[in-house]
Design a protein around this motif. Structure first.
Motif, PDB file in Angstrom:
ATOM      1  N   SER A  78      32.266  37.952  39.987  1.00 52.04           N
ATOM      2  CA  SER A  78      33.258  38.384  40.979  1.00 52.04           C
ATOM      3  C   SER A  78      34.147  39.472  40.398  1.00 52.04           C
ATOM      4  N   PRO A  79      33.994  40.709  40.882  1.00 55.81           N
ATOM      5  CA  PRO A  79      34.859  41.787  40.393  1.00 55.81           C
ATOM      6  C   PRO A  79      36.321  41.614  40.822  1.00 55.81           C
ATOM      7  N   ASP A  80      36.574  40.642  41.679  1.00 56.90           N
ATOM      8  CA  ASP A  80      37.944  40.397  42.147  1.00 56.90           C
ATOM      9  C   ASP A  80      38.762  39.605  41.127  1.00 56.90           C
ATOM     10  N   ILE A  81      38.111  39.098  40.104  1.00 58.50           N
ATOM     11  CA  ILE A  81      38.811  38.303  39.092  1.00 58.50           C
ATOM     12  C   ILE A  81      39.031  39.162  37.858  1.00 58.50           C
ATOM     13  N   LEU A  82      40.290  39.332  37.501  1.00 55.80           N
ATOM     14  CA  LEU A  82      40.672  40.135  36.346  1.00 55.80           C
ATOM     15  C   LEU A  82      40.369  39.392  35.050  1.00 55.80           C
ATOM     16  N   ASN A  83      40.702  38.105  35.018  1.00 51.29           N
ATOM     17  CA  ASN A  83      40.371  37.285  33.848  1.00 51.29           C
ATOM     18  C   ASN A  83      40.283  35.822  34.256  1.00 51.29           C
ATOM     19  N   MET A  84      39.608  35.055  33.418  1.00 51.58           N
ATOM     20  CA  MET A  84      39.503  33.605  33.618  1.00 51.58           C
ATOM     21  C   MET A  84      39.723  32.948  32.268  1.00 51.58           C
ATOM     22  N   HIS A  85      40.323  31.760  32.304  1.00 48.93           N
ATOM     23  CA  HIS A  85      40.486  31.034  31.043  1.00 48.93           C
ATOM     24  C   HIS A  85      40.629  29.542  31.274  1.00 48.93           C
ATOM     25  N   PHE A  86      40.387  28.825  30.172  1.00 50.34           N
ATOM     26  CA  PHE A  86      40.621  27.395  30.120  1.00 50.34           C
ATOM     27  C   PHE A  86      41.787  27.173  29.171  1.00 50.34           C
ATOM     28  N   ASP A  87      42.760  26.383  29.605  1.00 48.95           N
ATOM     29  CA  ASP A  87      43.873  25.979  28.745  1.00 48.95           C
ATOM     30  C   ASP A  87      43.704  24.496  28.436  1.00 48.95           C
ATOM     31  N   ASN A  88      44.021  24.105  27.205  1.00 50.06           N
ATOM     32  CA  ASN A  88      43.961  22.693  26.841  1.00 50.06           C
ATOM     33  C   ASN A  88      45.230  21.985  27.336  1.00 50.06           C
ATOM     34  N   THR A 147      44.769  28.205  40.017  1.00 52.47           N
ATOM     35  CA  THR A 147      44.684  27.224  38.944  1.00 52.47           C
ATOM     36  C   THR A 147      44.172  25.892  39.479  1.00 52.47           C
ATOM     37  N   LYS A 148      43.281  25.290  38.716  1.00 53.34           N
ATOM     38  CA  LYS A 148      42.789  23.951  39.070  1.00 53.34           C
ATOM     39  C   LYS A 148      42.909  23.068  37.840  1.00 53.34           C
ATOM     40  N   PRO A 149      43.665  21.966  37.959  1.00 53.49           N
ATOM     41  CA  PRO A 149      43.733  21.018  36.853  1.00 53.49           C
ATOM     42  C   PRO A 149      42.410  20.273  36.720  1.00 53.49           C
ATOM     43  N   VAL A 150      42.078  19.933  35.495  1.00 54.39           N
ATOM     44  CA  VAL A 150      40.800  19.264  35.222  1.00 54.39           C
ATOM     45  C   VAL A 150      41.095  17.888  34.629  1.00 54.39           C
ATOM     46  N   ARG A 155      41.955  11.227  32.731  1.00 55.60           N
ATOM     47  CA  ARG A 155      42.675  11.867  31.634  1.00 55.60           C
ATOM     48  C   ARG A 155      42.726  13.375  31.876  1.00 55.60           C
ATOM     49  N   PHE A 156      43.911  13.949  31.720  1.00 55.13           N
ATOM     50  CA  PHE A 156      44.090  15.389  31.907  1.00 55.13           C
ATOM     51  C   PHE A 156      43.419  16.133  30.761  1.00 55.13           C
ATOM     52  N   VAL A 157      42.464  17.015  31.087  1.00 55.33           N
ATOM     53  CA  VAL A 157      41.688  17.759  30.103  1.00 55.33           C
ATOM     54  C   VAL A 157      42.243  19.166  29.905  1.00 55.33           C
ATOM     55  N   GLY A 158      42.812  19.728  30.964  1.00 58.23           N
ATOM     56  CA  GLY A 158      43.349  21.089  30.877  1.00 58.23           C
ATOM     57  C   GLY A 158      43.341  21.781  32.225  1.00 58.23           C
ATOM     58  N   LEU A 159      43.449  23.091  32.181  1.00 55.66           N
ATOM     59  CA  LEU A 159      43.468  23.899  33.397  1.00 55.66           C
ATOM     60  C   LEU A 159      42.348  24.927  33.382  1.00 55.66           C
ATOM     61  N   ALA A 160      41.766  25.165  34.539  1.00 49.80           N
ATOM     62  CA  ALA A 160      40.876  26.307  34.759  1.00 49.80           C
ATOM     63  C   ALA A 160      41.693  27.310  35.564  1.00 49.80           C
ATOM     64  N   VAL A 161      41.755  28.547  35.080  1.00 47.70           N
ATOM     65  CA  VAL A 161      42.634  29.551  35.692  1.00 47.70           C
ATOM     66  C   VAL A 161      41.876  30.857  35.918  1.00 47.70           C
TER      67      VAL A 161
END
Length: 195
Positions: A78-88, A147-150, A155-161
């Motif tokens: 998707s060229p509409d997404i500038l960046n994606m990341h996972f946060d712990n 953002t979607k919490p995982v 148990r909270f694993v992190g965020l997908a952003v």
């Protein structure tokens, strides 16, 4: 002669009314089309963030390199997404696409605790969409984060952003309108207002 002027004036008035109505219809059609295009872009980004969250949940404990590859593939989809990341759970980025910012600094291992996407990270089974924010670090543009919490077994694993590239989205959503509007003759209302 007086009645001829009244008829001519009435005819001109009716023509102007029709022109106003046509302008209103055109504006409504353009608004609807822009809205539909924008909704499709956001829906696509939401689908990718949801997919990323499921991957993080199922790939928990996988090396960072593999998570980076997965994010890179999703972002390229998707060229509409500038960046994606996972946060712990400690709000530190553990995987990122792109891996480095424009200054050559790593986007991985950066604390995001003060960033907008951590202001309400525990929206259970839901998505969070930020307001317009100034990106810090990975980009210097204005962005909107999805953002979607995982969670895994409660148990909270992190965020997908995903950060939406608003410039790219605007260019795609408005594609074709500039040419269309450029060749549209001014309406009587516009001509009247320019006097």
């Amino acid at each position: 002669v007086g009645s001829d002027m009244c008829i001519r004036d009435r005819f001109q008035y009716t023509a102007v009314e029709r022109e106003f109505a046509e302008d209103d219809r055109t504006r409504a059609e353009i608004s609807l089309l822009v809205s539909e295009r924008l909704e499709a872009k956001v829906d696509n980004a939401v689908s990718l963030v949801t997919a990323a969250a499921e991957i993080l949940k199922s790939e928990e404990g996988v090396p960072t390199e593999k998570l980076n590859q997965i994010l890179e593939e999703l972002r390229k989809a998707s060229p509409d997404i500038l960046n994606m990341h996972f946060d712990n759970p400690s709000a530190v980025s553990m995987a990122f696409s792109p891996q480095k910012n424009k200054h050559g600094e790593s986007n991985i291992g950066v604390s995001h605790k003060e960033r907008s996407h951590w202001q309400n990270p525990h929206v259970l089974d839901g998505l969070s969409v930020s307001s317009l924010v100034q990106a810090v670090g990975a980009s210097d543009r204005k962005i909107v984060n999805i953002t979607k919490p995982v969670y895994s077994n409660g148990r909270f694993v992190g965020l997908a952003v995903a950060a939406l590239d608003l410039e790219q989205i605007a260019a795609q959503v408005l594609k074709g309108f500039a040419t269309c509007l450029l060749y549209t003759s001014p309406s009587p209302r516009d001509a009247h207002e320019s006097r």
